[in-house]
Design a protein around this motif. Structure first.
Motif, PDB file in Angstrom:
ATOM      1  N   CYS A  37     -15.099  16.168 -60.463  1.00 27.42           N
ATOM      2  CA  CYS A  37     -16.112  17.175 -60.140  1.00 27.42           C
ATOM      3  C   CYS A  37     -16.014  18.350 -61.104  1.00 27.42           C
ATOM      4  CB  CYS A  37     -15.931  17.673 -58.717  1.00 27.42           C
ATOM      5  SG  CYS A  37     -17.157  18.903 -58.234  1.00 27.42           S
ATOM      6  N   VAL A  38     -17.187  18.728 -61.689  1.00 30.69           N
ATOM      7  CA  VAL A  38     -17.203  19.864 -62.611  1.00 30.69           C
ATOM      8  C   VAL A  38     -17.873  21.085 -61.978  1.00 30.69           C
ATOM      9  CG1 VAL A  38     -17.358  18.239 -64.535  1.00 30.69           C
ATOM     10  CG2 VAL A  38     -19.423  19.393 -63.743  1.00 30.69           C
ATOM     11  N   GLY A  39     -18.309  20.946 -60.736  1.00 28.94           N
ATOM     12  CA  GLY A  39     -18.936  22.076 -60.063  1.00 28.94           C
ATOM     13  C   GLY A  39     -20.341  22.392 -60.541  1.00 28.94           C
ATOM     14  N   CYS A  40     -21.085  21.378 -60.970  1.00 28.49           N
ATOM     15  CA  CYS A  40     -22.454  21.647 -61.445  1.00 28.49           C
ATOM     16  C   CYS A  40     -23.403  21.904 -60.280  1.00 28.49           C
ATOM     17  CB  CYS A  40     -22.987  20.513 -62.323  1.00 28.49           C
ATOM     18  SG  CYS A  40     -23.250  18.941 -61.472  1.00 28.49           S
ATOM     19  N   GLY A  41     -23.046  21.422 -59.085  1.00 33.30           N
ATOM     20  CA  GLY A  41     -23.867  21.693 -57.907  1.00 33.30           C
ATOM     21  C   GLY A  41     -25.160  20.902 -57.846  1.00 33.30           C
ATOM     22  N   LEU A  42     -25.332  19.928 -58.728  1.00 37.46           N
ATOM     23  CA  LEU A  42     -26.567  19.151 -58.695  1.00 37.46           C
ATOM     24  C   LEU A  42     -26.651  18.309 -57.414  1.00 37.46           C
ATOM     25  CD1 LEU A  42     -26.771  18.149 -62.462  1.00 37.46           C
ATOM     26  CD2 LEU A  42     -28.294  19.695 -61.240  1.00 37.46           C
ATOM     27  N   CYS A  43     -25.495  17.994 -56.819  1.00 36.59           N
ATOM     28  CA  CYS A  43     -25.480  17.258 -55.547  1.00 36.59           C
ATOM     29  C   CYS A  43     -26.081  18.105 -54.436  1.00 36.59           C
ATOM     30  CB  CYS A  43     -24.054  16.850 -55.201  1.00 36.59           C
ATOM     31  SG  CYS A  43     -22.844  18.185 -55.270  1.00 36.59           S
ATOM     32  N   VAL A  44     -25.726  19.395 -54.434  1.00 35.77           N
ATOM     33  CA  VAL A  44     -26.206  20.286 -53.392  1.00 35.77           C
ATOM     34  C   VAL A  44     -27.715  20.469 -53.517  1.00 35.77           C
ATOM     35  CG1 VAL A  44     -25.967  22.571 -52.374  1.00 35.77           C
ATOM     36  CG2 VAL A  44     -23.980  21.473 -53.386  1.00 35.77           C
ATOM     37  N   LYS A  45     -28.157  20.643 -54.750  1.00 42.61           N
ATOM     38  CA  LYS A  45     -29.592  20.803 -55.022  1.00 42.61           C
ATOM     39  C   LYS A  45     -30.359  19.570 -54.543  1.00 42.61           C
ATOM     40  CE  LYS A  45     -32.732  21.443 -58.966  1.00 42.61           C
ATOM     41  NZ  LYS A  45     -32.827  21.482 -60.427  1.00 42.61           N
ATOM     42  N   ALA A  46     -29.860  18.388 -54.893  1.00 44.49           N
ATOM     43  CA  ALA A  46     -30.543  17.155 -54.515  1.00 44.49           C
ATOM     44  C   ALA A  46     -30.521  16.976 -53.004  1.00 44.49           C
ATOM     45  CB  ALA A  46     -29.882  15.958 -55.200  1.00 44.49           C
ATOM     46  N   ASN A  94     -29.484  30.157 -46.545  1.00 47.24           N
ATOM     47  CA  ASN A  94     -28.072  29.996 -46.921  1.00 47.24           C
ATOM     48  C   ASN A  94     -27.358  28.997 -46.007  1.00 47.24           C
ATOM     49  OD1 ASN A  94     -25.846  30.382 -48.471  1.00 47.24           O
ATOM     50  ND2 ASN A  94     -25.244  32.324 -47.547  1.00 47.24           N
ATOM     51  N   VAL A  95     -27.941  27.834 -45.844  1.00 53.55           N
ATOM     52  CA  VAL A  95     -27.320  26.739 -45.096  1.00 53.55           C
ATOM     53  C   VAL A  95     -27.479  25.471 -45.919  1.00 53.55           C
ATOM     54  CG1 VAL A  95     -27.607  27.640 -42.757  1.00 53.55           C
ATOM     55  CG2 VAL A  95     -29.482  26.394 -43.833  1.00 53.55           C
ATOM     56  N   THR A  96     -26.517  24.587 -45.828  1.00 49.15           N
ATOM     57  CA  THR A  96     -26.609  23.353 -46.581  1.00 49.15           C
ATOM     58  C   THR A  96     -25.732  22.270 -45.950  1.00 49.15           C
ATOM     59  OG1 THR A  96     -26.112  22.319 -48.717  1.00 49.15           O
ATOM     60  CG2 THR A  96     -24.913  24.325 -48.210  1.00 49.15           C
ATOM     61  N   ARG A  97     -26.175  21.019 -46.098  1.00 48.35           N
ATOM     62  CA  ARG A  97     -25.435  19.904 -45.495  1.00 48.35           C
ATOM     63  C   ARG A  97     -24.178  19.572 -46.293  1.00 48.35           C
ATOM     64  NH1 ARG A  97     -29.272  14.982 -43.811  1.00 48.35           N
ATOM     65  NH2 ARG A  97     -30.420  15.914 -42.102  1.00 48.35           N
ATOM     66  N   THR A  98     -24.223  19.808 -47.590  1.00 50.97           N
ATOM     67  CA  THR A  98     -23.053  19.584 -48.418  1.00 50.97           C
ATOM     68  C   THR A  98     -22.884  20.790 -49.314  1.00 50.97           C
ATOM     69  OG1 THR A  98     -21.947  18.050 -49.933  1.00 50.97           O
ATOM     70  CG2 THR A  98     -24.304  18.345 -50.246  1.00 50.97           C
ATOM     71  N   TRP A  99     -21.665  21.064 -49.713  1.00 54.06           N
ATOM     72  CA  TRP A  99     -21.425  22.198 -50.598  1.00 54.06           C
ATOM     73  C   TRP A  99     -20.192  21.917 -51.434  1.00 54.06           C
ATOM     74  CZ3 TRP A  99     -20.174  21.915 -45.529  1.00 54.06           C
ATOM     75  CH2 TRP A  99     -18.870  22.244 -45.145  1.00 54.06           C
ATOM     76  N   VAL A 100     -19.985  22.751 -52.453  1.00 58.35           N
ATOM     77  CA  VAL A 100     -18.840  22.567 -53.337  1.00 58.35           C
ATOM     78  C   VAL A 100     -18.022  23.850 -53.330  1.00 58.35           C
ATOM     79  CG1 VAL A 100     -18.070  21.980 -55.661  1.00 58.35           C
ATOM     80  CG2 VAL A 100     -20.206  21.019 -54.786  1.00 58.35           C
ATOM     81  N   GLU A 101     -16.720  23.719 -53.108  1.00 58.90           N
ATOM     82  CA  GLU A 101     -15.837  24.880 -53.110  1.00 58.90           C
ATOM     83  C   GLU A 101     -15.033  24.913 -54.396  1.00 58.90           C
ATOM     84  OE1 GLU A 101     -13.531  24.294 -49.592  1.00 58.90           O
ATOM     85  OE2 GLU A 101     -15.189  24.813 -48.251  1.00 58.90           O
TER      86      GLU A 101
END
Lengths: 156, 262
Positions: free
Chosen positions: B55-64, B76-83
Motif C-alpha cells: 500500500c502506497v496510500g494513494c487512496g484510490l480505493c477509498v475514492k472508488a 466525512n464518512v466512508t466504508r473503507t479508509w487508509v490509515e
C-alpha cells in the motif's frame, strides 16, 4: 370474582392478541432464521437480493479496450498500466450511453496521490519517483507537460 | 372484597392465558436450528487480504468505494479508509487518516485534526506505512448480535449486510463494532458499512477497492477454495488480524501488521 377485576385482564389479553395479529400481518413471510442460524442469520431473506441487485458502476479497464484502443494500448506499455482508467476518469456506469462522456481528472492532486514523495522505509510509496509540488512547475497541470497514458514517453 | 388467595389464583391464570398465545406463535425450533448450524453447507466464505507493504496510500480505493457504493462524496464518512502510521526514533507513534484518505496522502505532515499538523523530519522516522481498513465480516459479528430488530445479519457466504428497510437507526451496532467500521448513511439514515461489494462479488467480480488498487495491496478470496491464491497466502504465510483478543474472528487478514496498529 368481581367483574371490575377481570375487565382489565381482558383488555390486556385483547391487546396482546392484537399485537400478535399485527405481527402476523407486518412481518414478512421470509423473515426468520436462515443459514447462519438464529444468532447471526435472523433476517428478511429477500434483502440479500436487494443488495445483489445494487448497481455496478466500475466496469474495469477491459471494458474500455474496444473503443479507446489507442489509450488502452498506450498505457499498457508504461508503468502506469497498473492504474485503472476509471481511477482518473470516474466510474463508467453505462458509458457511452449514460453518461455519454466521462470526466477527465486533470488535477495535480490526482497525480500527487502517488508522486508526492513520502520516503517511508516499509512502504512501497518510497519506490515511486516523487516531485516536490511547490518546486516542480507549480500552478500548471501535470498533463500540460506529461502524458498520463505515456508518462515515460517524453514531454508534450 | 377480593381475597389474597383469589387474587393470586386469577393473576396466575391471567399470566398463563397471556403466555399461551405467545407459545402458539413460536417460530424458532431449536432442534431445526442446531441441525442448520451443524450442516453449514456453504461452499463460499469471503475473506479479504491486505498487504501493508504494497500500500502506497494513494487512496484510490477509498475514492472508488465511495462512488461505487453511493456514499456521499463530501460527507466525512466512508466504508473503507487508509490509515498512516509514522513511528519515530524516540518511540512516538503518530497516525492520521485525513478524510479517510479519500484524496490520498499528499503531505508529509501528520493531520492531528482541528487544523493542527505535525511535521516529522525524514531522519527521525523509524518506520512508516499505510494500513487500509474495512469491515472484517467477522465470524462472530457483535454488530449482528446487538441488533434488536434483525436488520443486520450474516449471509451464508459470511458477509454481514444491513437491511435498510428494517433498520430503525438505533445505533447499537455502531457502538458494538470494535473496529469502528459502521456509521449512519447521511441519506438513508440507516446503519451503513462495507459489505465486500456484495453486488459485485455475487456476480463473480472483485470489489471496487480491489479493482481500483494499482499495487495489489487488496485482495478478496474464498477461504473454502484451497486453490484460491488468497487462501494459499492466508494458510502458508504470516498474516495477522486486528483485535484478535475480542473473539470476533475477523476475516480480513493483514500481511505486515505491526502491534501499534489498532
Amino acid at each position: 370474582m368481581k367483574n371490575h377485576v377481570l375487565r382489565p385482564l381482558f383488555v390486556v389479553m385483547g391487546i396482546v392478541a392484537l399485537i400478535l395479529l399485527a405481527r402476523l400481518v407486518v412481518v414478512p413471510k421470509d423473515f426468520g432464521a436462515h443459514e447462519r442460524g438464529y444468532m447471526y442469520g435472523w433476517h428478511r431473506k429477500s434483502d440479500e437480493q436487494v443488495w445483489k441487485d445494487f448497481k455496478v458502476k466500475y466496469q474495469g479497464k477491459e471494458y474500455c479496450q474496444g473503443c479507446h484502443t489507442d489509450k488502452y494500448d498506450a498505457i499498457n506499455k508504461t508503468p502506469h498500466k497498473i492504474i485503472q482508467c476509471e481511477n482518473c476518469h470516474g466510474p463508467a456506469v453505462d458509458h457511452p450511453s449514460d453518461p455519454p462522456k466521462l470526466e477527465i481528472d486533470r488535477s495535480r492532486a490526482q497525480c500527487l496521490r502517488c508522486h508526492y514523495p513520502l520516503p517511508y522505509p516499509t512502504s512501497g510509496r518510497s519506490k515511486i519517483r516523487g516531485i516536490d509540488p511547490d518546486k516542480h512547475n507549480p500552478d500548471v497541470e501535470c498533463s500540460n507537460c506529461h502524458n498520463p497514458h505515456n508518462p515515460m514517453g517524453g514531454l508534450k | 372484597m377480593i381475597s389474597r388467595r383469589n387474587f393470586l389464583k386469577t393473576t396466575a391464570a391471567g399470566i398463563a392465558g397471556i403466555t399461551l398465545p405467545l407459545a402458539a406463535f413460536e417460530i424458532v425450533d431449536p432442534r431445526k436450528l442446531m441441525a442448520q448450524e451443524a450442516k453449514n453447507p456453504a461452499k463460499v466464505r469471503w475473506v479479504f487480504l491486505v498487504d501493508t507493504y504494497k500500500c502506497v496510500g494513494c487512496g484510490l480505493c477509498v475514492k472508488a468505494c465511495k462512488q461505487e457504493n453511493e456514499i456521499p462524496y463530501d460527507a466525512n464518512v466512508t466504508r473503507t479508509w487508509v490509515e498512516r502510521y509514522v513511528l519515530t526514533k524516540d518511540g512516538e507513534i503518530s497516525a492520521d487518516t485525513p478524510k479517510g484518505a479519500r484524496d490520498g496522502f499528499t503531505n508529509s505532515k501528520i493531520d492531528l485534526g482541528q487544523g493542527k499538523f505535525k511535521d516529522i523530519k525524514k531522519e527521525d522516522i523509524d518506520k512508516a506505512y499505510f494500513v487500509p481498513k474495512l469491515c472484517n465480516q467477522c465470524d462472530n459479528p457483535p454488530c449482528v448480535q446487538v441488533c434488536p430488530v434483525g436488520a443486520t445479519y450474516q449471509t451464508e457466504d459470511g458477509v454481514v449486510l444491513v437491511d435498510r428497510k428494517w433498520c430503525i437507526g438505533c445505533g447499537y451496532c455502531i457502538m458494538g463494532c470494535p473496529y469502528g467500521v459502521r456509521f449512519f448513511h447521511p441519506v438513508h439514515h440507516t446503519a451503513e458499512k462495507c459489505n465486500f461489494c456484495y453486488h459485485r462479488i455475487s456476480k463473480g467480480m472483485k470489489t471496487a477497492c480491489v479493482d481500483a488498487c494499482p499495487f495489489g495491496a487488496r485482495l478478496i478470496g474464498n477461504i473454502k477454495d484451497h486453490n484460491d491464491p488468497v487462501t494459499k497466502i492466508i494458510m502458508n504465510e504470516r498474516v495477522g488480524v486486528l483485535k484478535e483478543e475480542y473473539g470476533t474472528k475477523p476475516q480480513v487478514f493483514y500481511v505486515g501488521l505491526s502491534r501499534e496498529v489498532k
